[in-house]
Design a protein around this motif. Sequence first.
Motif, mmCIF file in Angstrom:
data_model
loop_
_atom_site.group_PDB
_atom_site.id
_atom_site.type_symbol
_atom_site.label_atom_id
_atom_site.label_comp_id
_atom_site.label_asym_id
_atom_site.label_seq_id
_atom_site.Cartn_x
_atom_site.Cartn_y
_atom_site.Cartn_z
ATOM 1 N N SER A 265 0.842 -1.190 0.000
ATOM 2 C CA SER A 265 0.000 0.000 0.000
ATOM 3 C C SER A 265 0.881 1.246 0.000
ATOM 4 C CB SER A 265 -0.923 0.000 1.214
ATOM 5 O OG SER A 265 -1.641 1.218 1.298
ATOM 6 N N VAL A 266 0.614 2.146 -0.958
ATOM 7 C CA VAL A 266 1.345 3.413 -1.063
ATOM 8 C C VAL A 266 0.329 4.544 -1.008
ATOM 9 C CG1 VAL A 266 2.816 4.858 -2.507
ATOM 10 C CG2 VAL A 266 3.218 2.394 -2.392
ATOM 11 N N ARG A 267 0.549 5.501 -0.109
ATOM 12 C CA ARG A 267 -0.348 6.648 0.042
ATOM 13 C C ARG A 267 0.317 7.886 -0.528
ATOM 14 N NH1 ARG A 267 -4.448 5.884 4.138
ATOM 15 N NH2 ARG A 267 -4.332 3.789 5.009
ATOM 16 N N VAL A 268 -0.429 8.587 -1.376
ATOM 17 C CA VAL A 268 0.082 9.778 -2.060
ATOM 18 C C VAL A 268 -0.741 10.983 -1.626
ATOM 19 C CG1 VAL A 268 0.465 10.888 -4.290
ATOM 20 C CG2 VAL A 268 0.849 8.418 -4.036
ATOM 21 N N SER A 269 -0.081 11.986 -1.065
ATOM 22 C CA SER A 269 -0.763 13.206 -0.632
ATOM 23 C C SER A 269 -1.127 14.067 -1.828
ATOM 24 C CB SER A 269 0.130 14.001 0.326
ATOM 25 O OG SER A 269 0.395 13.258 1.496
ATOM 26 N N LEU A 270 -2.299 14.708 -1.752
ATOM 27 C CA LEU A 270 -2.788 15.567 -2.821
ATOM 28 C C LEU A 270 -2.904 17.003 -2.339
ATOM 29 C CD1 LEU A 270 -5.711 13.401 -4.274
ATOM 30 C CD2 LEU A 270 -3.378 13.587 -5.123
ATOM 31 N N PRO A 271 -2.683 17.968 -3.217
ATOM 32 C CA PRO A 271 -2.937 19.358 -2.835
ATOM 33 C C PRO A 271 -4.432 19.603 -2.698
ATOM 34 C CG PRO A 271 -2.382 19.211 -5.158
ATOM 35 C CD PRO A 271 -2.177 17.835 -4.585
ATOM 36 N N ASN A 272 -4.776 20.639 -1.965
ATOM 37 C CA ASN A 272 -6.189 20.947 -1.741
ATOM 38 C C ASN A 272 -6.799 21.503 -3.025
ATOM 39 O OD1 ASN A 272 -8.629 21.365 -0.541
ATOM 40 N ND2 ASN A 272 -8.037 23.246 0.505
ATOM 41 N N ASP A 273 -7.761 20.787 -3.585
ATOM 42 C CA ASP A 273 -8.436 21.198 -4.810
ATOM 43 C C ASP A 273 -9.907 20.845 -4.678
ATOM 44 O OD1 ASP A 273 -9.495 21.291 -7.543
ATOM 45 O OD2 ASP A 273 -7.409 21.461 -8.173
ATOM 46 N N PRO A 274 -10.794 21.848 -4.781
ATOM 47 C CA PRO A 274 -12.227 21.567 -4.588
ATOM 48 C C PRO A 274 -12.807 20.644 -5.642
ATOM 49 C CG PRO A 274 -11.891 23.809 -5.396
ATOM 50 C CD PRO A 274 -10.541 23.275 -5.059
ATOM 51 N N ARG A 275 -12.132 20.466 -6.776
ATOM 52 C CA ARG A 275 -12.652 19.587 -7.818
ATOM 53 C C ARG A 275 -12.436 18.115 -7.492
ATOM 54 N NH1 ARG A 275 -9.439 22.236 -12.717
ATOM 55 N NH2 ARG A 275 -7.880 22.247 -11.034
ATOM 56 N N VAL A 276 -11.561 17.842 -6.550
ATOM 57 C CA VAL A 276 -11.265 16.460 -6.166
ATOM 58 C C VAL A 276 -12.168 16.078 -5.001
ATOM 59 C CG1 VAL A 276 -9.496 14.858 -5.373
ATOM 60 C CG2 VAL A 276 -8.887 16.719 -6.929
ATOM 61 N N LEU A 277 -13.009 15.071 -5.225
ATOM 62 C CA LEU A 277 -13.949 14.626 -4.216
ATOM 63 C C LEU A 277 -13.582 13.232 -3.725
ATOM 64 C CD1 LEU A 277 -17.298 15.754 -5.901
ATOM 65 C CD2 LEU A 277 -15.848 17.050 -4.310
ATOM 66 N N LEU A 278 -14.009 12.935 -2.511
ATOM 67 C CA LEU A 278 -13.722 11.622 -1.931
ATOM 68 C C LEU A 278 -14.361 10.523 -2.773
ATOM 69 C CD1 LEU A 278 -14.281 12.354 1.871
ATOM 70 C CD2 LEU A 278 -12.134 12.333 0.608
ATOM 71 N N GLY A 279 -13.615 9.462 -2.989
ATOM 72 C CA GLY A 279 -14.108 8.320 -3.738
ATOM 73 C C GLY A 279 -13.814 8.362 -5.220
ATOM 74 N N MET A 280 -13.332 9.494 -5.748
ATOM 75 C CA MET A 280 -13.021 9.577 -7.177
ATOM 76 C C MET A 280 -11.864 8.643 -7.543
ATOM 77 S SD MET A 280 -13.297 13.574 -8.329
ATOM 78 C CE MET A 280 -14.891 14.306 -8.704
ATOM 79 N N THR A 281 -11.910 8.152 -8.770
ATOM 80 C CA THR A 281 -10.828 7.301 -9.266
ATOM 81 C C THR A 281 -9.676 8.163 -9.749
ATOM 82 O OG1 THR A 281 -12.424 5.623 -9.958
ATOM 83 C CG2 THR A 281 -10.212 5.487 -10.903
ATOM 84 N N ALA A 282 -8.478 7.844 -9.298
ATOM 85 C CA ALA A 282 -7.291 8.625 -9.648
ATOM 86 C C ALA A 282 -6.201 7.696 -10.162
ATOM 87 C CB ALA A 282 -6.784 9.414 -8.444
ATOM 88 N N THR A 283 -5.319 8.259 -10.992
ATOM 89 C CA THR A 283 -4.183 7.522 -11.543
ATOM 90 C C THR A 283 -2.891 8.179 -11.079
ATOM 91 O OG1 THR A 283 -5.453 6.912 -13.507
ATOM 92 C CG2 THR A 283 -3.060 6.702 -13.637
ATOM 93 N N VAL A 284 -2.022 7.392 -10.487
ATOM 94 C CA VAL A 284 -0.737 7.877 -9.992
ATOM 95 C C VAL A 284 0.347 7.432 -10.966
ATOM 96 C CG1 VAL A 284 0.930 7.757 -8.115
ATOM 97 C CG2 VAL A 284 -1.514 7.840 -7.610
ATOM 98 N N GLU A 285 1.111 8.402 -11.484
ATOM 99 C CA GLU A 285 2.187 8.104 -12.429
ATOM 100 C C GLU A 285 3.511 8.564 -11.839
ATOM 101 O OE1 GLU A 285 1.241 9.936 -16.115
ATOM 102 O OE2 GLU A 285 -0.361 8.520 -16.608
ATOM 103 N N ALA A 286 4.502 7.681 -11.923
ATOM 104 C CA ALA A 286 5.830 7.985 -11.397
ATOM 105 C C ALA A 286 6.878 7.500 -12.387
ATOM 106 C CB ALA A 286 6.040 7.332 -10.039
ATOM 107 N N SER A 287 8.020 8.189 -12.394
ATOM 108 C CA SER A 287 9.145 7.779 -13.237
ATOM 109 C C SER A 287 10.060 6.891 -12.422
ATOM 110 C CB SER A 287 9.925 8.996 -13.748
ATOM 111 O OG SER A 287 9.120 9.785 -14.590
ATOM 112 N N ALA A 288 10.373 5.732 -12.997
ATOM 113 C CA ALA A 288 11.239 4.781 -12.309
ATOM 114 C C ALA A 288 12.533 4.635 -13.085
ATOM 115 C CB ALA A 288 10.553 3.425 -12.181
ATOM 116 N N GLY A 289 13.637 4.730 -12.378
ATOM 117 C CA GLY A 289 14.926 4.537 -13.013
ATOM 118 C C GLY A 289 15.196 3.071 -13.267
#
Length: 382
Positions: A265-289
């Motif tokens: 389990s990895v938890r990613v903090s989000l900035p405060n944005d009123p358009r983001v509501l609880l339960g929305m589906t999100a995609t986390v993208e990261a660059s891996a070396g």
Amino acid sequence: MFMPIEFRRRISFVATIALISTLSAALAGCSEEKSETADVVRPVKVVEIAQADAARQLSYSGAVRARTEMNLGFRVSGKIVERIVNVGDRVNVGDLLARIDATDYELAVRSATANLEAAERQVETVELVRDRAKQLLARKFASQAQFDQAVLSYNQAVATRDAAKSALSQAKNQVIYTNLVADRPGIVTAINADVGQVVGSGTPVATVAVEGEKEVQVAVPETEIGNFKAGLPVKVGIWSDAGLSLDGMVREVAGSADQQSRTFSVRVSLPNDPRVLLGMTATVEASAGSGTPFVSVPLSALAEKDGYPIVWVVDRGTETVRSRPVMLADFTTDGVRVTEGLKFGDLVVAAGTQFMTDNLKVTISNDTTRQAAAAAETSLVR
């Protein structure tokens, strides 16, 4: 035998026509044989290999959730007689969520009150005895032992009174605990118990997502968890809003894998944005070396020879194709990543590999080459 001149002319004309037909058939046969022996030139679509890259994109899906979620329950046991809130309700500090039957706890308060009154009367009684013993001791009408016994009785009565006070305070607190209230502002996300249900102390009755910072929780396989550390910057996209892209940061990485899914389990903090509501589906993208540089090719460019993966590479000088074995890293939605076998500038057949043979003549259009190169660069960027 004498033949008329006209008849001899007709025979000569027919013979001439037959000779011409025979010669034409022979010439046609030679032409077909020559055509069959000519080299076959096949037009192909190619992709030009861009500069190798050691970074790759990791993408995982998760749900937006509050950083802090409270499972609220009563601090005493009892039967729920009222539920005030529903899922989705917004609550503030002190808002009543539910109540349990307080009859027994109110009776306990009455009993504790009576015990306290009795203890106070006892203190008054032994206090008089102590004072009397003190006076008698001063006049030599009572012994020191009698006075000490009176003092001891008084101290015991005071202790009993103090215990009765504490019992009364505890009983009053239990009456207060029959009301379940919110101690932080938030949104009710779940109801776990309802009216009529008997619950024990600490049993979750309602779940409240605390207002404030939101986060995305994703499951990362054990083969990639090494690329995630606390503080890693990532990009977060919201499925319901394709134009919304947020800068997130890895806040927490689980120390052990889930026993069933074998993911972390990895938890990613989000900035405060009123358009983001609880339960929305999100995609986390990261660059891996990656320790080994790789290039990307379309999946259609991949073929197999003797059980090993190959690609068909075009020789620019001779305009022929040759098979070349490659080593694969992994597959993506756009193609396949190759770690060995290709280098910058190679032309790889991107379609029709089933028709390729070694040293086959091919022809390449400039437009196809440019489009293929652009597609390869785009694939690497992704």
